[in-house]
Design a protein around this motif. Structure first.
Motif, short mmCIF file in Angstrom:
data_model
loop_
_atom_site.label_atom_id
_atom_site.label_comp_id
_atom_site.label_asym_id
_atom_site.label_seq_id
_atom_site.Cartn_x
_atom_site.Cartn_y
_atom_site.Cartn_z
N SER A 26 -105.49 31.97 -60.65
CA SER A 26 -105.10 32.09 -59.13
C SER A 26 -104.33 33.53 -58.82
N LEU A 27 -104.94 34.25 -58.23
CA LEU A 27 -104.20 35.72 -58.13
C LEU A 27 -103.71 35.89 -56.81
N HIS A 28 -103.99 35.20 -55.87
CA HIS A 28 -103.74 35.34 -54.25
C HIS A 28 -103.41 33.92 -53.83
N ASP A 29 -102.21 33.75 -53.91
CA ASP A 29 -101.62 32.56 -53.29
C ASP A 29 -100.10 32.77 -52.90
N HIS A 30 -99.75 32.56 -51.58
CA HIS A 30 -98.50 32.81 -51.20
C HIS A 30 -97.61 31.41 -51.10
N VAL A 113 -98.08 34.35 -57.99
CA VAL A 113 -97.57 34.01 -56.91
C VAL A 113 -96.82 35.23 -55.97
N ARG A 114 -97.29 35.32 -54.63
CA ARG A 114 -96.73 36.56 -54.06
C ARG A 114 -95.83 35.95 -53.00
N TRP A 115 -94.65 36.70 -52.67
CA TRP A 115 -93.97 36.24 -51.47
C TRP A 115 -93.02 37.51 -51.32
N ALA A 116 -92.53 37.63 -50.04
CA ALA A 116 -91.52 38.71 -49.68
C ALA A 116 -90.23 38.40 -49.54
N LEU A 157 -95.51 38.27 -57.58
CA LEU A 157 -95.80 39.31 -57.03
C LEU A 157 -94.85 39.60 -55.78
N VAL A 158 -93.91 40.50 -55.97
CA VAL A 158 -93.01 41.02 -55.09
C VAL A 158 -93.63 41.67 -54.00
N SER A 159 -93.68 41.22 -52.48
CA SER A 159 -94.17 41.59 -51.55
C SER A 159 -93.27 42.40 -50.58
N ALA A 160 -93.58 43.71 -49.99
CA ALA A 160 -92.90 44.14 -48.96
C ALA A 160 -93.77 43.84 -47.52
N VAL A 183 -94.59 40.65 -61.99
CA VAL A 183 -95.45 41.40 -62.75
C VAL A 183 -96.07 42.34 -61.89
N GLY A 184 -95.92 42.29 -60.79
CA GLY A 184 -96.58 43.54 -59.72
C GLY A 184 -95.92 43.42 -58.51
N PHE A 185 -96.76 44.20 -57.56
CA PHE A 185 -96.02 44.59 -56.23
C PHE A 185 -97.32 44.52 -55.11
N ASP A 186 -96.91 44.24 -53.95
CA ASP A 186 -97.69 43.74 -53.13
C ASP A 186 -97.20 44.27 -51.63
N ILE A 187 -98.21 44.53 -50.71
CA ILE A 187 -97.72 44.56 -49.07
C ILE A 187 -98.46 43.73 -48.54
#
Length: 383
Positions: A26-30, A113-116, A157-160, A183-187
């Motif tokens: 799973s690569l895209h899950d908030h 897991v991505r979140w801001a 995945l740390v999101s702005a 492990v990475g960054f996202d907006i």
């Protein structure tokens, strides 16, 4: 005659149980879109936050119905409830721990897991404290799974948020924690009107420090958004990315093939060709893409259905595609369910579904050795 949405979901339900026992990526899950309904109710009661329902099943139904708005902006409104209860280190730890446990129960062995963090400071947490709390929760979840003889690895995945002006600050947070779980960054956030070029300096900083980037693009805005994610955002992956199909022209041929089937000619524009030829991974979330209106432009009728999704066309043309959930609570989905649904819609077998796992794993921000180890697990199980 095409299958109805009800028919597809009925067929998918029969396949979902089998898929739940197979290892998945799973690569895209908030994080803030994937809380347990019961946890949301309990934490909301503690802070006096009013929810649409105090019943777990009713609340889950409410979120799903609200998600079916056909608008990304409307879809995002539901996060006011989830982020409201994620403002303390204790609550962030709990949500993150349960997040890992729920993924493991669905057979996921690797997740990003991505979140801001900037959305979780209303009660005084610093950005670093928020990231540390989530990592503690993720670690606790991974330890719990390991104690039960399971396997799961989860990275942050740390999101702005696109609509704010804190990207430079969030980049520095991500860099400070890159060896501590990030492990990475996202907006993330509203795509239209907030192009990646707005954060060009932040993306340059990430490239200089060699922290990988995925960018939400091709969901709430069109092909120029995808182009900008690649140019200004230097994206190694595209969050959703489905509207890259707007740069593909499909022309029906006059001739029929020997099998008596229609023959189509396909012309790829420069953006689509770049994405396809360089195997930029598309983090596709099928149900969410229907709900937010991301595929509305491809619909043959008044309302888009999953059968209108360009996923299969992209896959057949050699694009690097994966299947994701986006927000498990908000959309009312699981990864096993999404895979089963897309298999039922486009008549995929286990071979194709395994391809999507390997596509995702090879496009992940894991190191080469770790990817190799997990790839062996996946291939052995799916075969």
């Amino acid at each position: 005659m095409t299958s109805t949405a009800a028919d597809l979901r009925s067929a998918a339900a029969k396949l979902e149980e089998q898929l739940r026992n197979l290892p998945k990526v799973s690569l895209h899950d908030h994080l803030d879109g994937s809380l347990r309904p019961g946890t949301l109710i309990e934490l909301a009661a503690e802070i006096g936050h009013e929810l649409p329902s105090q019943d777990s099943e009713e609340l889950a139904v409410h979120f799903r119905e609200n998600a079916n708005s056909g608008s990304l902006e409307k879809y995002l409104e539901t996060f006011a409830h989830t982020t409201a209860v994620m403002q303390t280190a204790q609550n962030l730890r709990r949500v993150a721990k349960e997040y890992v446990e729920d993924l493991a129960a669905d057979g996921v062995i690797y997740s990003e897991v991505r979140w801001a963090p900037e959305q979780h400071q209303e009660q005084g947490l610093s950005l670093d404290e928020a990231v540390e709390a989530v990592q503690e929760g993720l670690n606790q979840g991974m330890e719990t799974v390991a104690d039960q003889d399971g396997v799961i690895v989860v990275g942050q995945l740390v999101s702005a948020m696109r609509q704010s002006d804190r990207a430079d600050e969030i980049v520095e947070v991500a860099l400070r924690h890159r060896d501590k779980g990030v492990v990475g960054f996202d907006i993330a956030g509203p795509e239209a009107g907030f192009p990646p070029s707005r954060f060009a300096d932040a993306f340059t900083r990430l490239a200089t420090e060699m922290l990988p980037v995925t960018v939400h693009a091709g969901e709430g805005d069109g092909i120029e958004s995808v182009r900008d994610a690649l140019v200004s955002g230097r994206a190694q992956r595209l969050g959703h990315g489905v509207r890259v199909a707007e740069d593909i022209s499909v022309i029906e041929s006059d001739a029929d093939s020997e099998a008596g089937e229609e023959v189509f000619q396909v012309e790829l524009g420069p953006v689509a060709r770049w994405v396809r030829d360089r195997q930029i991974h598309l983090e596709v979330s099928p149900t969410s893409n229907v709900q937010t209106g991301a595929i509305a432009g491809f619909a043959e009728g008044d309302a888009a259905e999953l059968s209108d999704h360009p996923f299969d066309m992209l896959y057949q043309l050699g694009f690097n595609v994966g299947v994701n959930t986006d927000n498990r609570l908000v959309s009312g989905v699981t990864l096993s369910g999404e895979l089963a649904l897309i298999a039922s819609t486009f008549d995929y077998g286990l071979g194709e579904l395994a391809d999507f796992q390997i596509n995702a794993l090879e496009s992940s921000f894991l190191g080469h050795e770790e990817r190799e180890a997990l790839a062996g697990m996946i291939l052995e199980a799916w075969q």
